[in-house]
Design a protein around this motif. Structure first.
Motif, PDB file in Angstrom:
ATOM      1  N   ALA A 150       4.402  10.081 -13.172  1.00  0.00           N
ATOM      2  CA  ALA A 150       5.389   9.926 -14.607  1.00  0.00           C
ATOM      3  C   ALA A 150       5.248   8.269 -14.890  1.00  0.00           C
ATOM      4  O   ALA A 150       5.324   7.970 -16.011  1.00  0.00           O
ATOM      5  CB  ALA A 150       6.818  10.200 -14.080  1.00  0.00           C
ATOM      6  N   SER A 154       3.740   6.963 -18.323  1.00  0.00           N
ATOM      7  CA  SER A 154       4.521   6.490 -19.201  1.00  0.00           C
ATOM      8  C   SER A 154       4.313   5.129 -20.237  1.00  0.00           C
ATOM      9  O   SER A 154       4.953   4.581 -20.829  1.00  0.00           O
ATOM     10  CB  SER A 154       6.118   6.174 -18.824  1.00  0.00           C
ATOM     11  N   GLN A 185       9.099   3.045 -10.786  1.00  0.00           N
ATOM     12  CA  GLN A 185       9.137   4.413 -10.598  1.00  0.00           C
ATOM     13  C   GLN A 185       8.437   4.864  -9.237  1.00  0.00           C
ATOM     14  O   GLN A 185       9.009   5.741  -8.334  1.00  0.00           O
ATOM     15  CB  GLN A 185       8.538   5.178 -11.642  1.00  0.00           C
TER      16      GLN A 185
END
Length: 267
Positions: A150, A154, A185
């Motif tokens: 993710a 991003s 993250q």
């Protein structure tokens, strides 16, 4: 004067962040002790905090030995899980076909309860170190894979296009744009994996082994020593918090720009 006032306010906030959780934990322990002392819950079902502390002190040497085995299993599995999860995430980000192929498999891998996999691992690999490490890997690689993928996905596409027009290679784009943006993250997933590591090792030890907190808990459960069972629960929580603290330390070192942001906020 304004800067001094901000510094004092920052110190007060940090003190509050420490004191409020400590006060809450103290109130919970006092309430727990009173519930047992006044017989609201029978003592043979729920030992008091003082009994749990006494059990930890009495079995300190034995608990230390079993804790060392569990920590070794958890750290080995966590490190391998991080490596595997990171490689899978990078491959999914780099190749769209890999992402399409592996995304469902990664998700399905987490729908199978670890307690159901553990007996099979013991049957396949015996009662030694390997099945415990494998179970920890299975438990920990998913948060790493999902969070890192993710984060890598991003990154602002305009930034990547700009770097390409300036002649940057894929390797330079990955290390200078994607990885710094994905680290936040990644470490969020690593904190989750750190808590799963200890729990996964203990679950594997329940079903077979020669040492570890899970083995110790199985033995004391047969003698209905609830105070010692609670002592293991406390140790599992402490070890999980210690691993999370280690992750926070690594993040602090790996992300110096976060330290700079924190210092600028306090000024």
């Amino acid at each position: 004067m304004a800067r001094t006032g901000k510094a004092e306010w920052g110190v007060r906030l940090r003190r509050r962040d420490v004191l409020v959780p400590l006060a809450t934990a103290a109130l919970v322990l006092v309430a727990w002790q009173l519930v047992v002392v006044f017989g609201i819950v029978p003592n043979f079902l729920l030992p008091s905090p003082t009994q749990v502390v006494s059990a930890i002190v009495e079995d300190a040497g034995l608990l230390a030995q079993h804790s060392a085995s569990t920590v070794v299993e958890a750290l080995l599995g966590l490190v391998i899980g991080v490596v595997v999860g990171s490689l899978v995430a990078v491959a999914m980000d780099r190749f769209e076909g890999v992402a399409l192929a592996l995304r469902p498999l990664v998700t399905v891998s987490q729908t199978i309860p670890t307690i159901a996999i553990a007996p099979l691992l013991v049957l396949w690999f015996g009662y030694g170190l390997l099945p415990k490490v494998v179970l920890v890997i299975i438990s920990t690689f998913f948060p790493i894979t999902v969070s890192l993928y993710a984060g890598l996905s991003s990154v602002d596409s305009d930034l990547i296009d700009l770097m390409r027009t300036m002649g940057a290679s894929r390797w330079q784009i990955f290390w200078q744009a994607k990885m710094p943006a994905a680290l936040d993250q990644f470490f969020s997933g690593l904190r989750i994996s750190a808590t799963y590591a200890i729990v996964g090792a203990v679950i594997a030890e329940w079903l077979g082994g020669f040492a570890g907190l899970g083995v110790y808990m199985t033995r004391v459960r047969k003698s209905f020593s609830y105070d010692r069972m609670f002592a293991v629960i406390v140790l599992i929580s402490v070890l999980s918090l210690a691993l999370m603290g280690l992750v926070d330390l690594i993040q602090h070192i790996a992300m110096p720009w976060k330290r700079a942001e924190g210092n600028s906020n306090h000024d």
